[in-house]
Design an enzyme around this catalytic site. Structure first.
Site, PDB file in Angstrom:
ATOM      1  N   ASP A   7       1.087  -1.171  -0.186  1.00 15.55           N
ATOM      2  CA  ASP A   7       0.215   0.154  -0.024  1.00 15.55           C
ATOM      3  C   ASP A   7       1.028   1.261   0.015  1.00 15.55           C
ATOM      4  O   ASP A   7       2.131   1.011  -0.380  1.00 15.55           O
ATOM      5  CB  ASP A   7      -1.066   0.054   1.070  1.00 15.55           C
ATOM      6  CG  ASP A   7      -0.254   0.116   2.531  1.00 15.55           C
ATOM      7  OD1 ASP A   7       0.998   0.335   2.609  1.00 15.55           O
ATOM      8  OD2 ASP A   7      -1.001   0.124   3.411  1.00 15.55           O
ATOM      9  N   CYS A  64       3.349  -3.188   4.107  1.00 21.34           N
ATOM     10  CA  CYS A  64       2.266  -1.933   4.285  1.00 21.34           C
ATOM     11  C   CYS A  64       3.275  -1.203   5.630  1.00 21.34           C
ATOM     12  O   CYS A  64       4.347  -1.483   5.711  1.00 21.34           O
ATOM     13  CB  CYS A  64       0.744  -2.508   4.839  1.00 21.34           C
ATOM     14  SG  CYS A  64       0.690  -3.488   6.167  1.00 21.34           S
ATOM     15  N   THR A  66       2.898  -1.299   8.734  1.00 20.60           N
ATOM     16  CA  THR A  66       3.509  -2.369  10.064  1.00 20.60           C
ATOM     17  C   THR A  66       3.957  -3.476   9.475  1.00 20.60           C
ATOM     18  O   THR A  66       4.442  -4.306  10.076  1.00 20.60           O
ATOM     19  CB  THR A  66       2.542  -2.123  11.029  1.00 20.60           C
ATOM     20  OG1 THR A  66       1.228  -2.579  10.631  1.00 20.60           O
ATOM     21  CG2 THR A  66       2.219  -0.793  11.744  1.00 20.60           C
ATOM     22  N   HIS A  97      11.036 -23.301   8.914  1.00 17.74           N
ATOM     23  CA  HIS A  97      10.137 -24.018  10.053  1.00 17.74           C
ATOM     24  C   HIS A  97       8.766 -24.055   9.236  1.00 17.74           C
ATOM     25  O   HIS A  97       7.791 -24.670   9.362  1.00 17.74           O
ATOM     26  CB  HIS A  97       9.892 -23.392  11.313  1.00 17.74           C
ATOM     27  CG  HIS A  97      11.308 -24.050  12.182  1.00 17.74           C
ATOM     28  ND1 HIS A  97      11.253 -23.877  13.397  1.00 17.74           N
ATOM     29  CD2 HIS A  97      12.370 -24.416  11.660  1.00 17.74           C
ATOM     30  CE1 HIS A  97      12.351 -24.355  14.003  1.00 17.74           C
ATOM     31  NE2 HIS A  97      13.158 -24.736  12.973  1.00 17.74           N
ATOM     32  N   HIS A 132       8.273 -30.463  10.828  1.00 20.81           N
ATOM     33  CA  HIS A 132       7.689 -29.230  10.702  1.00 20.81           C
ATOM     34  C   HIS A 132       6.437 -29.370   9.531  1.00 20.81           C
ATOM     35  O   HIS A 132       5.579 -28.470   9.506  1.00 20.81           O
ATOM     36  CB  HIS A 132       8.561 -28.065   9.990  1.00 20.81           C
ATOM     37  CG  HIS A 132       9.787 -27.702  11.031  1.00 20.81           C
ATOM     38  ND1 HIS A 132       9.287 -27.170  12.260  1.00 20.81           N
ATOM     39  CD2 HIS A 132      11.122 -28.161  10.978  1.00 20.81           C
ATOM     40  CE1 HIS A 132      10.642 -26.930  13.020  1.00 20.81           C
ATOM     41  NE2 HIS A 132      11.275 -27.551  12.096  1.00 20.81           N
TER      42      HIS A 132
HETATM   43  C1  RB5 Z   1      -2.068   2.794   6.627  1.00 16.31           C
HETATM   44  O1  RB5 Z   1      -1.987   3.895   7.220  1.00 16.31           O
HETATM   45  C2  RB5 Z   1      -1.578   1.613   7.449  1.00 16.31           C
HETATM   46  O2  RB5 Z   1      -2.790   1.415   8.190  1.00 16.31           O
HETATM   47  C3  RB5 Z   1      -1.279   0.371   6.823  1.00 16.31           C
HETATM   48  O3  RB5 Z   1      -0.184   0.619   6.146  1.00 16.31           O
HETATM   49  C4  RB5 Z   1      -0.723  -0.796   7.599  1.00 16.31           C
HETATM   50  O4  RB5 Z   1       0.024  -0.327   8.448  1.00 16.31           O
HETATM   51  C5  RB5 Z   1      -1.963  -1.597   8.172  1.00 16.31           C
HETATM   52  O5  RB5 Z   1      -1.797  -2.437   8.922  1.00 16.31           O
END
Ligand code: RB5
Length: 149
Positions: A7, A64, A66, A97, A132
């Site tokens: 994203d 993304c 996080t 694993h 595994h």
């Molecule tokens: C976008 O702002 C953010 O929420 C997305 O990139 C991600 O971290 C979601 O888990």
């Protein structure tokens, strides 16, 4: 063939990782996003996951902000084992694993160089099989139980 998607929170990392993969001689499919506009990570997480699950790509990478949203979305697709990793040990274990078929990274967690290092650790590792495999079979049983297969 490896498919990569992000994203807006992972866009620059996607470019850096794509260049890294190409330099390693891998063929890369870019599943987007391709602009700075705010987009919804499930759209790209599901696209990449469906390409891997269908065999259009051997494996995938998702980024993304996080990595959390992408991993939740990708793991909804039957047959996907998406692993969110933050260090080289986790990246290696994700293959050895868990034979993770999608690696997930946080663009706001890791710098681009570190992200490429983790991709390299995952690519260079091999599934150990043995005990595994039995655990992975149990994950498949969960999918079957909920009619995902
Ligand atoms: C976008 O702002 C953010 O929420 C997305 O990139 C991600 O971290 C979601 O888990």
């Amino acid at each position: 063939m490896i498919v990569i998607g992000s994203d807006h929170g992972g866009l620059s990392h996607k470019s850096a990782i794509s260049s890294y993969l190409t330099a390693r001689g891998l063929e890369v499919i870019d599943a987007g996003t391709n602009g700075d506009a705010s987009v919804d990570y499930p759209d790209f997480g599901s696209k990449v996951a469906e390409m891997v699950a269908s065999g259009q790509a051997a494996s995938g990478i998702l980024v993304c902000g996080t990595g959390i949203g992408m991993s939740i979305a990708a793991n909804k697709v039957p047959g996907i084992r998406a692993a969110l990793v933050t260090d080289a040990f986790m990246a290696r274990m994700a293959k050895e694993h868990n034979t993770a078929n999608i690696l997930v990274l946080g663009g706001r967690v890791l710098d681009e160089q570190k992200a490429c290092e983790l991709v390299g650790a995952w690519l260079d590792a091999s599934f150990e099989g043995g005990r595994h495999q039995g655990r992975l079979d149990k994950i498949t049983e969960i999918e079957t139980k909920y009619n995902c297969r």
